[in-house]
Motif scaffolding. Sequence first.
Motif, PDB file in Angstrom:
ATOM      1  N   ALA A 110       0.813  -1.218   0.000  1.00  0.00           N
ATOM      2  CA  ALA A 110       0.000   0.000   0.000  1.00  0.00           C
ATOM      3  C   ALA A 110       0.848   1.269   0.000  1.00  0.00           C
ATOM      4  CB  ALA A 110      -0.922   0.016   1.211  1.00  0.00           C
ATOM      5  N   GLY A 111       2.154   1.125   0.200  1.00  0.00           N
ATOM      6  CA  GLY A 111       3.025   2.296   0.254  1.00  0.00           C
ATOM      7  C   GLY A 111       3.078   2.948   1.608  1.00  0.00           C
ATOM      8  N   ILE A 112       2.522   2.302   2.633  1.00  0.00           N
ATOM      9  CA  ILE A 112       2.529   2.863   3.985  1.00  0.00           C
ATOM     10  C   ILE A 112       3.887   2.646   4.647  1.00  0.00           C
ATOM     11  CG2 ILE A 112       1.497   2.678   6.288  1.00  0.00           C
ATOM     12  CD1 ILE A 112      -1.123   1.905   4.883  1.00  0.00           C
ATOM     13  N   TYR A 113       4.470   1.459   4.460  1.00  0.00           N
ATOM     14  CA  TYR A 113       5.797   1.154   4.976  1.00  0.00           C
ATOM     15  C   TYR A 113       6.774   1.035   3.810  1.00  0.00           C
ATOM     16  CZ  TYR A 113       3.728  -0.304   9.483  1.00  0.00           C
ATOM     17  OH  TYR A 113       3.063  -0.361  10.677  1.00  0.00           O
ATOM     18  N   PRO A 114       7.652   2.014   3.614  1.00  0.00           N
ATOM     19  CA  PRO A 114       8.670   1.852   2.580  1.00  0.00           C
ATOM     20  C   PRO A 114       9.763   0.908   3.072  1.00  0.00           C
ATOM     21  CG  PRO A 114       8.953   3.953   3.712  1.00  0.00           C
ATOM     22  CD  PRO A 114       7.695   3.338   4.257  1.00  0.00           C
ATOM     23  N   PRO A 115      10.186  -0.065   2.260  1.00  0.00           N
ATOM     24  CA  PRO A 115      11.238  -0.976   2.703  1.00  0.00           C
ATOM     25  C   PRO A 115      12.569  -0.246   2.849  1.00  0.00           C
ATOM     26  CG  PRO A 115      10.664  -1.385   0.399  1.00  0.00           C
ATOM     27  CD  PRO A 115       9.669  -0.402   0.920  1.00  0.00           C
ATOM     28  N   VAL A 116      13.353  -0.652   3.849  1.00  0.00           N
ATOM     29  CA  VAL A 116      14.674  -0.044   4.038  1.00  0.00           C
ATOM     30  C   VAL A 116      15.663  -0.617   3.040  1.00  0.00           C
ATOM     31  CG1 VAL A 116      14.283   0.467   6.469  1.00  0.00           C
ATOM     32  CG2 VAL A 116      15.282  -1.731   5.835  1.00  0.00           C
ATOM     33  N   LEU A 117      15.388  -1.813   2.546  1.00  0.00           N
ATOM     34  CA  LEU A 117      16.155  -2.427   1.469  1.00  0.00           C
ATOM     35  C   LEU A 117      15.178  -3.044   0.487  1.00  0.00           C
ATOM     36  CD1 LEU A 117      18.952  -4.282   3.508  1.00  0.00           C
ATOM     37  CD2 LEU A 117      19.215  -2.153   2.201  1.00  0.00           C
ATOM     38  N   GLY A 118      15.577  -3.152  -0.771  1.00  0.00           N
ATOM     39  CA  GLY A 118      14.675  -3.682  -1.773  1.00  0.00           C
ATOM     40  C   GLY A 118      13.702  -2.621  -2.260  1.00  0.00           C
ATOM     41  N   SER A 119      12.637  -3.063  -2.903  1.00  0.00           N
ATOM     42  CA  SER A 119      11.693  -2.117  -3.488  1.00  0.00           C
ATOM     43  C   SER A 119      10.288  -2.686  -3.503  1.00  0.00           C
ATOM     44  CB  SER A 119      12.109  -1.765  -4.925  1.00  0.00           C
ATOM     45  OG  SER A 119      12.069  -2.915  -5.747  1.00  0.00           O
ATOM     46  N   ALA A 120       9.307  -1.789  -3.639  1.00  0.00           N
ATOM     47  CA  ALA A 120       7.895  -2.159  -3.772  1.00  0.00           C
ATOM     48  C   ALA A 120       7.264  -1.195  -4.766  1.00  0.00           C
ATOM     49  CB  ALA A 120       7.183  -2.102  -2.433  1.00  0.00           C
ATOM     50  N   ILE A 121       6.812  -1.720  -5.887  1.00  0.00           N
ATOM     51  CA  ILE A 121       6.235  -0.897  -6.952  1.00  0.00           C
ATOM     52  C   ILE A 121       4.829  -1.391  -7.252  1.00  0.00           C
ATOM     53  CG2 ILE A 121       6.466  -0.121  -9.331  1.00  0.00           C
ATOM     54  CD1 ILE A 121       9.482  -0.667  -9.094  1.00  0.00           C
ATOM     55  N   THR A 122       3.867  -0.480  -7.161  1.00  0.00           N
ATOM     56  CA  THR A 122       2.465  -0.823  -7.415  1.00  0.00           C
ATOM     57  C   THR A 122       1.936   0.040  -8.544  1.00  0.00           C
ATOM     58  OG1 THR A 122       2.105  -1.467  -5.111  1.00  0.00           O
ATOM     59  CG2 THR A 122       0.163  -0.943  -6.417  1.00  0.00           C
ATOM     60  N   HIS A 123       1.336  -0.600  -9.539  1.00  0.00           N
ATOM     61  CA  HIS A 123       0.695   0.107 -10.646  1.00  0.00           C
ATOM     62  C   HIS A 123      -0.813  -0.096 -10.527  1.00  0.00           C
ATOM     63  CE1 HIS A 123       4.440   1.032 -12.710  1.00  0.00           C
ATOM     64  NE2 HIS A 123       4.818  -0.227 -12.573  1.00  0.00           N
ATOM     65  N   GLY A 124      -1.529   0.991 -10.237  1.00  0.00           N
ATOM     66  CA  GLY A 124      -2.976   0.917 -10.087  1.00  0.00           C
ATOM     67  C   GLY A 124      -3.426   1.683  -8.863  1.00  0.00           C
ATOM     68  N   HIS A 125      -4.703   2.009  -8.825  1.00  0.00           N
ATOM     69  CA  HIS A 125      -5.294   2.737  -7.702  1.00  0.00           C
ATOM     70  C   HIS A 125      -5.509   1.776  -6.538  1.00  0.00           C
ATOM     71  CE1 HIS A 125      -8.914   5.158  -5.963  1.00  0.00           C
ATOM     72  NE2 HIS A 125      -7.830   5.284  -5.241  1.00  0.00           N
ATOM     73  N   VAL A 126      -4.799   2.021  -5.436  1.00  0.00           N
ATOM     74  CA  VAL A 126      -4.825   1.119  -4.283  1.00  0.00           C
ATOM     75  C   VAL A 126      -5.789   1.631  -3.218  1.00  0.00           C
ATOM     76  CG1 VAL A 126      -3.461   0.068  -2.442  1.00  0.00           C
ATOM     77  CG2 VAL A 126      -2.455   0.424  -4.701  1.00  0.00           C
ATOM     78  N   CYS A 127      -6.613   0.724  -2.693  1.00  0.00           N
ATOM     79  CA  CYS A 127      -7.430   1.025  -1.525  1.00  0.00           C
ATOM     80  C   CYS A 127      -7.105   0.017  -0.434  1.00  0.00           C
ATOM     81  CB  CYS A 127      -8.919   0.967  -1.859  1.00  0.00           C
ATOM     82  SG  CYS A 127      -9.555   2.501  -2.520  1.00  0.00           S
ATOM     83  N   PRO A 128      -6.400   0.451   0.610  1.00  0.00           N
ATOM     84  CA  PRO A 128      -6.147  -0.449   1.736  1.00  0.00           C
ATOM     85  C   PRO A 128      -7.313  -0.413   2.710  1.00  0.00           C
ATOM     86  CG  PRO A 128      -4.921   1.589   2.031  1.00  0.00           C
ATOM     87  CD  PRO A 128      -5.699   1.723   0.749  1.00  0.00           C
ATOM     88  N   LEU A 129      -7.783  -1.569   3.118  1.00  0.00           N
ATOM     89  CA  LEU A 129      -8.906  -1.642   4.049  1.00  0.00           C
ATOM     90  C   LEU A 129      -8.441  -2.367   5.299  1.00  0.00           C
ATOM     91  CD1 LEU A 129     -11.797  -0.936   4.582  1.00  0.00           C
ATOM     92  CD2 LEU A 129     -12.518  -2.959   3.345  1.00  0.00           C
ATOM     93  N   PHE A 130      -7.608  -1.677   6.080  1.00  0.00           N
ATOM     94  CA  PHE A 130      -7.149  -2.243   7.339  1.00  0.00           C
ATOM     95  C   PHE A 130      -6.856  -1.189   8.376  1.00  0.00           C
ATOM     96  CE2 PHE A 130      -3.014  -1.354   5.542  1.00  0.00           C
ATOM     97  CZ  PHE A 130      -3.056  -1.859   4.247  1.00  0.00           C
ATOM     98  N   GLU A 131      -6.657   0.044   7.988  1.00  0.00           N
ATOM     99  CA  GLU A 131      -6.417   1.108   8.953  1.00  0.00           C
ATOM    100  C   GLU A 131      -7.736   1.793   9.267  1.00  0.00           C
ATOM    101  OE1 GLU A 131      -3.837   1.692  10.567  1.00  0.00           O
ATOM    102  OE2 GLU A 131      -2.188   0.745   9.509  1.00  0.00           O
ATOM    103  N   PHE A 132      -8.529   1.201  10.150  1.00  0.00           N
ATOM    104  CA  PHE A 132      -9.868   1.724  10.387  1.00  0.00           C
ATOM    105  C   PHE A 132      -9.854   3.110  11.034  1.00  0.00           C
ATOM    106  CE2 PHE A 132     -10.554  -2.941  10.603  1.00  0.00           C
ATOM    107  CZ  PHE A 132     -11.243  -3.029   9.407  1.00  0.00           C
ATOM    108  N   ALA A 133      -8.853   3.390  11.869  1.00  0.00           N
ATOM    109  CA  ALA A 133      -8.817   4.687  12.541  1.00  0.00           C
ATOM    110  C   ALA A 133      -8.373   5.797  11.601  1.00  0.00           C
ATOM    111  CB  ALA A 133      -7.886   4.630  13.754  1.00  0.00           C
ATOM    112  N   THR A 134      -7.583   5.439  10.563  1.00  0.00           N
ATOM    113  CA  THR A 134      -7.076   6.440   9.644  1.00  0.00           C
ATOM    114  C   THR A 134      -8.213   7.044   8.829  1.00  0.00           C
ATOM    115  OG1 THR A 134      -4.980   5.282   9.461  1.00  0.00           O
ATOM    116  CG2 THR A 134      -5.491   6.868   7.738  1.00  0.00           C
TER     117      THR A 134
END
Length: 259
Positions: A77-101
């Motif tokens: 979801a791009g909430i935690y950037p990795p300190v090593l390696g990479s994470a690339i997402t193509h598309g509109h992301v909706c995370p459904l786990f941070e209920f308080a956010t």
Amino acid sequence: MNPTLSITVTDAVVRFQVGNADGQTLKGFLASLKNGRRAAPFVEALKGVSVKIVAGERVGLIGHNGAGKSTLLKVMAGIYPPVLGSAITHGHVCPLFEFATGFEYHRSGWENIRIRGMLLGMTPDEIEAKLPEIAAFSELGDFLDYPVRTYSTGMFVRLAFAVSTAVNPEILLLDEVMGAGDLAFTEKANKRMREFMDQGKILVFSSHSMELLAEYCSRTIWMDHGMIREDGPTAEVVQHYKESVLGTAVVPNPSPAPA
């Protein structure tokens, strides 16, 4: 289906600091020494994880508590950037786990629909057009007039799910939320999820429910101590996971003997 939709995580390492070294006492410092070296004040929640998910895939995540499932979802979801390696997402992301956010506890449900909708990328006109649909799906009725601080956890789930799935996301990330609510609402949520998946988008679903995984996910990733232990067809991975947890092979129920 949008063929460009994808999630690519490559050799991702995520670390969390577990203590404040500057405020540590002498006793605590001495206790942290190992073989003449001070222990690192962090833990690795992900240890070089690599995974590729493409358009149309429905992927489950299983593993014990603390195995790294939620961390991996947040990396996607791009909430935690990795300190090593990479994470690339193509598309509109909706995370459904941070209920308080995205919730303002002293504001009403209606106001929070608008706030959360904007955080999910909806325009004010889109939100207003979707308000009746979101309200009806949530089944919160007059409670939408009340401050959300009065809501139960189940009510939070209803409102968050109703808003997040109303934005028509291309990639939906779920963290153990489908079981919330009463039977009727759960069936409505299941129907909406099936409609979502029929559109050929990406679903990544973390759950302890093997039944839900079997229903929703054709592929499952088994997380174990921050690493991927197995990645394959759901039926196979779930069986191996159960065997590991139970400490023995899972034997199917025998067919009844003929009369």
